[in-house]
Design a protein around this motif. Structure first.
Motif, PDB file in Angstrom:
ATOM      1  N   ASN A 149       0.866  -1.163   0.000  1.00  0.00           N
ATOM      2  CA  ASN A 149       0.000   0.000   0.000  1.00  0.00           C
ATOM      3  C   ASN A 149       0.909   1.219   0.000  1.00  0.00           C
ATOM      4  O   ASN A 149       1.638   1.431   0.949  1.00  0.00           O
ATOM      5  CB  ASN A 149      -0.875  -0.041   1.258  1.00  0.00           C
ATOM      6  N   PRO A 150       0.905   2.003  -1.060  1.00  0.00           N
ATOM      7  CA  PRO A 150       1.840   3.131  -1.107  1.00  0.00           C
ATOM      8  C   PRO A 150       1.643   4.124   0.019  1.00  0.00           C
ATOM      9  O   PRO A 150       2.593   4.793   0.422  1.00  0.00           O
ATOM     10  CB  PRO A 150       1.577   3.761  -2.469  1.00  0.00           C
ATOM     11  N   ARG A 151       0.441   4.248   0.554  1.00  0.00           N
ATOM     12  CA  ARG A 151       0.208   5.230   1.621  1.00  0.00           C
ATOM     13  C   ARG A 151       0.878   4.834   2.927  1.00  0.00           C
ATOM     14  O   ARG A 151       1.033   5.647   3.815  1.00  0.00           O
ATOM     15  CB  ARG A 151      -1.288   5.416   1.847  1.00  0.00           C
ATOM     16  N   GLU A 152       1.243   3.553   3.064  1.00  0.00           N
ATOM     17  CA  GLU A 152       1.934   3.104   4.267  1.00  0.00           C
ATOM     18  C   GLU A 152       3.419   2.931   4.046  1.00  0.00           C
ATOM     19  O   GLU A 152       4.147   2.623   4.973  1.00  0.00           O
ATOM     20  CB  GLU A 152       1.377   1.748   4.708  1.00  0.00           C
ATOM     21  N   ALA A 153       3.862   3.105   2.809  1.00  0.00           N
ATOM     22  CA  ALA A 153       5.219   2.675   2.469  1.00  0.00           C
ATOM     23  C   ALA A 153       6.238   3.787   2.689  1.00  0.00           C
ATOM     24  O   ALA A 153       5.921   4.969   2.700  1.00  0.00           O
ATOM     25  CB  ALA A 153       5.257   2.219   1.024  1.00  0.00           C
ATOM     26  N   ASP A 154       7.501   3.364   2.883  1.00  0.00           N
ATOM     27  CA  ASP A 154       8.627   4.294   2.917  1.00  0.00           C
ATOM     28  C   ASP A 154       9.463   4.144   1.651  1.00  0.00           C
ATOM     29  O   ASP A 154      10.027   5.098   1.157  1.00  0.00           O
ATOM     30  CB  ASP A 154       9.529   4.002   4.114  1.00  0.00           C
ATOM     31  N   ILE A 155       9.581   2.896   1.209  1.00  0.00           N
ATOM     32  CA  ILE A 155      10.435   2.610   0.053  1.00  0.00           C
ATOM     33  C   ILE A 155       9.595   1.929  -1.019  1.00  0.00           C
ATOM     34  O   ILE A 155       8.809   1.033  -0.727  1.00  0.00           O
ATOM     35  CB  ILE A 155      11.634   1.735   0.472  1.00  0.00           C
ATOM     36  N   LEU A 156       9.756   2.392  -2.242  1.00  0.00           N
ATOM     37  CA  LEU A 156       9.045   1.803  -3.375  1.00  0.00           C
ATOM     38  C   LEU A 156      10.059   1.030  -4.201  1.00  0.00           C
ATOM     39  O   LEU A 156      11.068   1.589  -4.623  1.00  0.00           O
ATOM     40  CB  LEU A 156       8.410   2.913  -4.213  1.00  0.00           C
TER      41      LEU A 156
END
Lengths: 203, 151
Positions: free
Chosen positions: B53-60
């Motif tokens: 979930n990008p809204r919870e992420a730090d690193i993509l």
């Protein structure tokens, strides 16, 4: 009762066990020595045979560059897929990667190249540009000129009956000069890469 | 350095949330990222968690050569990630297009044209240990003293 409880607690909550449980780490995983990593130079002399570039399946992954020390293959990280075909193809053992050189030595394997020349007779107009441009033809018949007409039959490419014809395909070195010089894109050179197993008695 | 900043540094060093996005790969690198989750490589022991979930992420983690379908979507995924954030290109495809970078293909590498990339992991596919060490190397650079650096 109290004694056995104490005994149990002591057994379960051992300091070493607690440390292991809370701070467990798998051993740091290094790269094994047999891993087929990006090819590295062994220090042997490169003779500019360009077999590595011919064998390479990834676009733009390997180049043979002229340096002050002589020719040198250069691997472009980010393009190289670590297949190891350049290591196997090199006739001089300039590159090494993992156990490829060792296993080739023990298994007596090698890569052989052959080339196939296809001429689309519908497109070919018999101009002879390919035959004149061909560097192999130039070595055999330096006098060859416009039209691709020649005196000998030993040529790689020649024009006969208004069409280009590949006579001695085994002489092709795969440079694709003919492809570049064809005005109609009628000629195409295909590389056939074959893994061969040399029998013991041949060596 | 304030106490709050120190707490933030400690927490961020032990809890890196990772989201991965496949912008058109052959699935090889996806499987290597999946192998990082397996007990042998086990990224969770380093405090790295996979949350898709990008809204919870730090690193993509960006995987794959860039296909036209992702033209506007990758940017919006990147914009949804809260600061501080970093993107890591996994494999040859986001770096150079690898084997797909030939005439008459629709891909548009490198991915660095579309979103800022903090680190690149070359290989086709890269080893799970290489992915792991890239994430661990990028995290302190990006996350340590983020508020101090921003000011």
């Amino acid at each position: 009762m109290a004694l056995s409880l104490k005994y149990y607690l002591k057994e379960i909550f051992r300091i070493e066990w607690l440390k292991k449980f809370l701070f467990a780490r798998t051993a740091p995983l290094g790269t094994p020595t047999y891993f087929r990593n990006f090819p590295e130079l062994t220090g042997k002399t490169c003779t500019h045979a360009l077999f590595c570039m011919m064998a390479c399946p990834a676009p733009g992954a390997i180049e043979v560059i002229k340096t002050p020390e002589g020719w040198q293959p250069r691997i472009h990280i980010g393009h190289c897929i670590r297949c190891g075909l350049c290591v196997e193809a090199c006739p001089n053992g300039v590159l090494s990667s993992g156990r490829i050189l060792e296993s080739m030595f023990y298994d007596n394997t090698a890569l052989s190249f052959s080339f196939r020349i296809d001429v689309d007779t519908d497109k070919c107009m018999g101009c002879g540009n390919c035959a004149v441009a061909c560097p192999v033809n130039k070595l055999i018949d330096a006098q060859m000129s416009f039209g691709g007409r020649a005196s000998t039959d030993e040529l790689l490419l020649m024009v006969s009956a208004g069409k280009c014809r590949a006579v001695h395909v085994e002489k092709c070195t795969g440079c694709k000069t003919c492809e570049d010089n064809c005005p109609n894109k009628a000629i195409s050179v295909t590389r056939l890469l074959e893994a061969i197993h040399c029998p013991e008695e041949d060596l | 350095m304030s106490l709050l900043q120190r707490v933030k540094n400690f927490v961020r060093s032990r809890s890196i949330h990772v989201a991965y996005v496949d912008v058109g790969s052959c699935n090889g690198c996806d499987i290597e990222v999946l192998a990082c989750l397996s007990p042998r490589y086990d990224i969770e022991q380093y405090g790295i968690y996979v949350h898709n979930n990008p809204r919870e992420a730090d690193i993509l983690l960006v995987i794959g050569a860039f296909t036209p379908g992702w033209e506007d979507k990758l940017r919006s995924v990147w914009d949804k990630i809260p600061e501080p954030k970093a993107a890591i290109a996994i494999g040859n495809c986001p770096i150079s297009g690898c084997l797909y970078n030939r005439p008459h293909t629709l891909i548009d590498p490198p991915v660095a044209k579309h979103i800022p990339i903090a680190a690149q992991v070359p290989g086709c596919p890269p080893r799970p240990t290489e992915i792991l060490s890239a994430v661990l190397a990028v995290a302190p650079v990006v996350f340590k003293d983020f508020e101090v650096k921003k000011r």
